[in-house]
Motif scaffolding. Structure first.
Motif, PDB file in Angstrom:
ATOM      1  N   ALA A 157       0.824  -1.212   0.000  1.00  0.00           N
ATOM      2  CA  ALA A 157       0.000   0.000   0.000  1.00  0.00           C
ATOM      3  C   ALA A 157       0.860   1.265   0.000  1.00  0.00           C
ATOM      4  CB  ALA A 157      -0.934   0.003   1.202  1.00  0.00           C
ATOM      5  N   VAL A 158       1.922   1.269   0.800  1.00  0.00           N
ATOM      6  CA  VAL A 158       2.806   2.446   0.877  1.00  0.00           C
ATOM      7  C   VAL A 158       3.548   2.650  -0.439  1.00  0.00           C
ATOM      8  CG1 VAL A 158       4.873   3.394   1.985  1.00  0.00           C
ATOM      9  CG2 VAL A 158       3.092   2.365   3.377  1.00  0.00           C
ATOM     10  N   LEU A 159       4.039   1.566  -1.033  1.00  0.00           N
ATOM     11  CA  LEU A 159       4.764   1.686  -2.310  1.00  0.00           C
ATOM     12  C   LEU A 159       3.867   2.239  -3.405  1.00  0.00           C
ATOM     13  CD1 LEU A 159       6.878  -1.617  -2.344  1.00  0.00           C
ATOM     14  CD2 LEU A 159       7.715   0.727  -2.072  1.00  0.00           C
ATOM     15  N   VAL A 160       2.629   1.740  -3.462  1.00  0.00           N
ATOM     16  CA  VAL A 160       1.678   2.243  -4.462  1.00  0.00           C
ATOM     17  C   VAL A 160       1.388   3.717  -4.218  1.00  0.00           C
ATOM     18  CG1 VAL A 160      -0.671   2.046  -5.358  1.00  0.00           C
ATOM     19  CG2 VAL A 160       0.655  -0.010  -4.888  1.00  0.00           C
ATOM     20  N   ALA A 161       1.211   4.097  -2.948  1.00  0.00           N
ATOM     21  CA  ALA A 161       0.943   5.499  -2.608  1.00  0.00           C
ATOM     22  C   ALA A 161       2.128   6.392  -2.985  1.00  0.00           C
ATOM     23  CB  ALA A 161       0.647   5.625  -1.114  1.00  0.00           C
ATOM     24  N   LEU A 162       3.335   5.917  -2.758  1.00  0.00           N
ATOM     25  CA  LEU A 162       4.539   6.687  -3.103  1.00  0.00           C
ATOM     26  C   LEU A 162       4.641   6.927  -4.602  1.00  0.00           C
ATOM     27  CD1 LEU A 162       7.230   5.065  -0.751  1.00  0.00           C
ATOM     28  CD2 LEU A 162       6.614   7.490  -0.811  1.00  0.00           C
ATOM     29  N   PHE A 163       4.365   5.892  -5.375  1.00  0.00           N
ATOM     30  CA  PHE A 163       4.467   6.022  -6.836  1.00  0.00           C
ATOM     31  C   PHE A 163       3.284   6.775  -7.441  1.00  0.00           C
ATOM     32  CE2 PHE A 163       7.326   2.262  -6.331  1.00  0.00           C
ATOM     33  CZ  PHE A 163       8.471   2.857  -6.864  1.00  0.00           C
ATOM     34  N   ALA A 168       4.933  17.244  -4.059  1.00  0.00           N
ATOM     35  CA  ALA A 168       6.327  17.293  -3.604  1.00  0.00           C
ATOM     36  C   ALA A 168       6.371  16.957  -2.114  1.00  0.00           C
ATOM     37  CB  ALA A 168       6.908  18.679  -3.852  1.00  0.00           C
ATOM     38  N   PHE A 169       7.359  16.218  -1.705  1.00  0.00           N
ATOM     39  CA  PHE A 169       7.458  15.826  -0.301  1.00  0.00           C
ATOM     40  C   PHE A 169       7.961  17.001   0.543  1.00  0.00           C
ATOM     41  CE2 PHE A 169       8.400  11.202  -1.730  1.00  0.00           C
ATOM     42  CZ  PHE A 169       7.047  11.013  -1.967  1.00  0.00           C
ATOM     43  N   ASP A 170       7.222  17.298   1.588  1.00  0.00           N
ATOM     44  CA  ASP A 170       7.651  18.315   2.543  1.00  0.00           C
ATOM     45  C   ASP A 170       7.982  17.607   3.849  1.00  0.00           C
ATOM     46  OD1 ASP A 170       8.108  20.448   4.170  1.00  0.00           O
ATOM     47  OD2 ASP A 170       6.060  21.245   4.127  1.00  0.00           O
ATOM     48  N   VAL A 171       9.276  17.510   4.140  1.00  0.00           N
ATOM     49  CA  VAL A 171       9.695  16.759   5.328  1.00  0.00           C
ATOM     50  C   VAL A 171      10.015  17.678   6.503  1.00  0.00           C
ATOM     51  CG1 VAL A 171      10.525  14.754   4.052  1.00  0.00           C
ATOM     52  CG2 VAL A 171      12.078  16.679   4.459  1.00  0.00           C
ATOM     53  N   CYS A 239       5.586   3.326   8.160  1.00  0.00           N
ATOM     54  CA  CYS A 239       4.701   3.041   7.014  1.00  0.00           C
ATOM     55  C   CYS A 239       3.322   3.672   7.196  1.00  0.00           C
ATOM     56  CB  CYS A 239       4.552   1.530   6.825  1.00  0.00           C
ATOM     57  SG  CYS A 239       5.990   0.723   6.085  1.00  0.00           S
ATOM     58  N   PHE A 240       2.758   3.561   8.386  1.00  0.00           N
ATOM     59  CA  PHE A 240       1.415   4.112   8.614  1.00  0.00           C
ATOM     60  C   PHE A 240       1.412   5.642   8.608  1.00  0.00           C
ATOM     61  CE2 PHE A 240       0.388  -0.189  10.250  1.00  0.00           C
ATOM     62  CZ  PHE A 240      -0.774  -0.406   9.522  1.00  0.00           C
ATOM     63  N   VAL A 241       2.483   6.257   9.123  1.00  0.00           N
ATOM     64  CA  VAL A 241       2.590   7.718   9.026  1.00  0.00           C
ATOM     65  C   VAL A 241       2.657   8.130   7.560  1.00  0.00           C
ATOM     66  CG1 VAL A 241       4.070   9.720   9.482  1.00  0.00           C
ATOM     67  CG2 VAL A 241       3.667   8.049  11.290  1.00  0.00           C
ATOM     68  N   LEU A 242       3.463   7.427   6.768  1.00  0.00           N
ATOM     69  CA  LEU A 242       3.582   7.726   5.343  1.00  0.00           C
ATOM     70  C   LEU A 242       2.244   7.567   4.634  1.00  0.00           C
ATOM     71  CD1 LEU A 242       6.968   5.963   4.379  1.00  0.00           C
ATOM     72  CD2 LEU A 242       6.569   8.393   4.754  1.00  0.00           C
ATOM     73  N   LEU A 243       1.536   6.518   4.969  1.00  0.00           N
ATOM     74  CA  LEU A 243       0.247   6.241   4.337  1.00  0.00           C
ATOM     75  C   LEU A 243      -0.751   7.363   4.624  1.00  0.00           C
ATOM     76  CD1 LEU A 243      -0.670   3.945   2.551  1.00  0.00           C
ATOM     77  CD2 LEU A 243      -1.547   2.774   4.559  1.00  0.00           C
ATOM     78  N   GLY A 244      -0.816   7.773   5.899  1.00  0.00           N
ATOM     79  CA  GLY A 244      -1.709   8.880   6.258  1.00  0.00           C
ATOM     80  C   GLY A 244      -1.313  10.165   5.568  1.00  0.00           C
ATOM     81  N   ALA A 245       0.005  10.425   5.497  1.00  0.00           N
ATOM     82  CA  ALA A 245       0.502  11.661   4.884  1.00  0.00           C
ATOM     83  C   ALA A 245       0.257  11.678   3.386  1.00  0.00           C
ATOM     84  CB  ALA A 245       1.998  11.812   5.173  1.00  0.00           C
ATOM     85  N   LEU A 246       0.534  10.572   2.714  1.00  0.00           N
ATOM     86  CA  LEU A 246       0.436  10.528   1.257  1.00  0.00           C
ATOM     87  C   LEU A 246      -1.001  10.543   0.752  1.00  0.00           C
ATOM     88  CD1 LEU A 246       3.204   7.826   0.627  1.00  0.00           C
ATOM     89  CD2 LEU A 246       3.340  10.251   0.006  1.00  0.00           C
TER      90      LEU A 246
END
Length: 406
Positions: A157-163, A168-171, A239-246
């Motif tokens: 799920a995270v890989l699909v969301a990333l692609f 633009a990523f704001d870190v 992964c879950f933080v990334l998923l929520g963010a993306l």
């Protein structure tokens, strides 16, 4: 040696099964949805500073053959009484919080009723059945499959969301301000990756594991087993933080406090990226994760309370474990019956209580593992001791900061 190591694997995954639940599915996803990548610093720091105190559970158990509770008794009866009171005050809320999230997911997956109190009751009864029939061994075996299912589905799920993302990523990292944001941060830290009293559960599981094996687990194998589980909780937290963010950050959508609505939003996080075909697989993965947390907490709190009662009364109680399970079941049911309407509030209360009690467990575990009750050769080295002291200061400092800013 290989056989000994393979036999030692288990308590670390039970730790992961207990940890990867509300803290990941709820809190981490909400952190990403509301703050983007801005709270990754908090996720990493809390894993770093809580690490020693969780690790001291299996370290002490394999070094001495005792649980942390036996060690607390050696530190003084007052210490054990303090634990007894704190655990009694928090265990019902913790069980209610994990059960209601599981019930929301069950409602989405199986759908025959939206009554979350009914679902919670069904889940608790099924959990009781698992514990009566399978006891520790079933928990041990079940967890390996559940963690693998969740990990694979989350990574995909995270890989699909990333692609898929075009943003633009704001870190930029964020230090929350204002009562609402600070309260969320403390709640996030409280159960990330888990409440510190799970170190006690881990020590109990380690002792139980050794009862089932001919070859006793060596301390270094137990610590390696723990590290596998701990790194897994860190990785999935990210992964879950990334998923929520993306998927949700700046989308205008926020997570609901209602159990069924939140469960639907959570599952949609995955299906939005993987496609509708994945709904059943994702729903099952999320549900089994939370169900495993429901079972492990229903098992661990009564084990801990029964053990504490035996140590305080200095006598064996024949049905003590089952008494505490039924008592916890009843208390959880009453909380859900009368306070179920706001799942978010329930989770927030449980997580904040866990953070505010964390310094108590951290200090006790440090005193026990570095004192006369732990053999010198199994005590932590200078680096882990230093990290422990910094960790204690971190937990106390954030607790004071929270209490002076609310």
């Amino acid at each position: 040696m290989k056989k000994s190591f393979l036999q030692s694997i288990g308590p670390g995954l039970l730790f992961a099964g207990a940890a990867i639940g509300v803290s990941h599915l709820v809190q981490s996803t909400k952190a990403g949805a509301e703050f983007g990548f801005g709270l990754l610093w908090a996720l990493l720091l809390v894993h770093l500073f809580k690490y020693p105190f969780f690790q001291f559970g299996p370290r002490y158990a394999t070094a001495t053959g005792e649980t942390l509770l036996d060690g607390y008794r050696k530190l003084g009866k007052g210490v054990l009484i303090a634990y007894y009171i704190i655990n009694f005050a928090t265990m019902f809320t913790i069980q209610a919080a994990v059960t209601i999230v599981t019930a929301g997911l069950a409602s989405q997956l199986f759908g025959f009723t939206n009554d979350l109190v009914l679902w919670s009751t069904i889940l608790l009864i099924v959990s009781l059945f698992f514990l009566v029939v399978g006891k520790y061994k079933l928990l041990d075996n079940l967890m390996k499959y559940i963690i693998v299912i969740l990990t694979i589905s989350t990574i995909i799920a995270v890989l699909v969301a990333l692609f898929s993302t075009k943003e633009a990523f704001d870190v930029t990292q964020i230090l929350p301000s204002g009562t609402v944001e600070i309260t969320f941060l403390i709640a996030f830290l409280g159960w990330m990756p888990a409440p510190l009293d799970i170190s006690i559960w881990h020590s109990i599981w380690s002792v139980e594991k050794d009862k089932l094996t001919v070859i006793k687990t060596k301390p270094k194998d137990a610590i390696f087993d723990f590290n596998i589980g701990y790194l897994g909780t860190l990785f999935l937290g990210i992964c879950f933080v990334l998923l929520g963010a993306l998927v949700m950050y700046k989308s205008g959508e926020t997570f609901s406090n209602k159990g069924t609505v939140f469960a639907s939003q959570l599952i949609n996080l995955y299906t939005k990226n993987l496609g509708e075909f994945s709904y059943v697989f994702i729903a099952i993965a999320a549900f089994t994760t939370m169900f495993s947390t429901t079972i492990t907490t229903l098992d661990a709190s009564p084990r801990a309370m029964n053990k504490t009662t035996k140590l305080l009364l200095n006598k064996k109680l024949k049905y003590g474990y089952w008494f505490w399970i039924v008592f916890l079941f009843a208390g959880t049911f009453l909380i859900l019956k009368y306070f179920m309407d706001d799942m978010g509030l329930l989770v927030k209360i449980a997580t904040i209580l866990s953070f505010l009690t964390a310094p108590f467990y951290a200090i006790l575990n440090y005193i026990l593992i570095t004192g006369k009750h732990t053999p010198k050769e199994h005590q932590p080295g200078i680096y882990l001791k230093t990290l422990s002291i910094v960790g204690i200061l971190f937990l106390i400092g954030f607790s004071i900061w929270f209490l002076t800013n609310i």
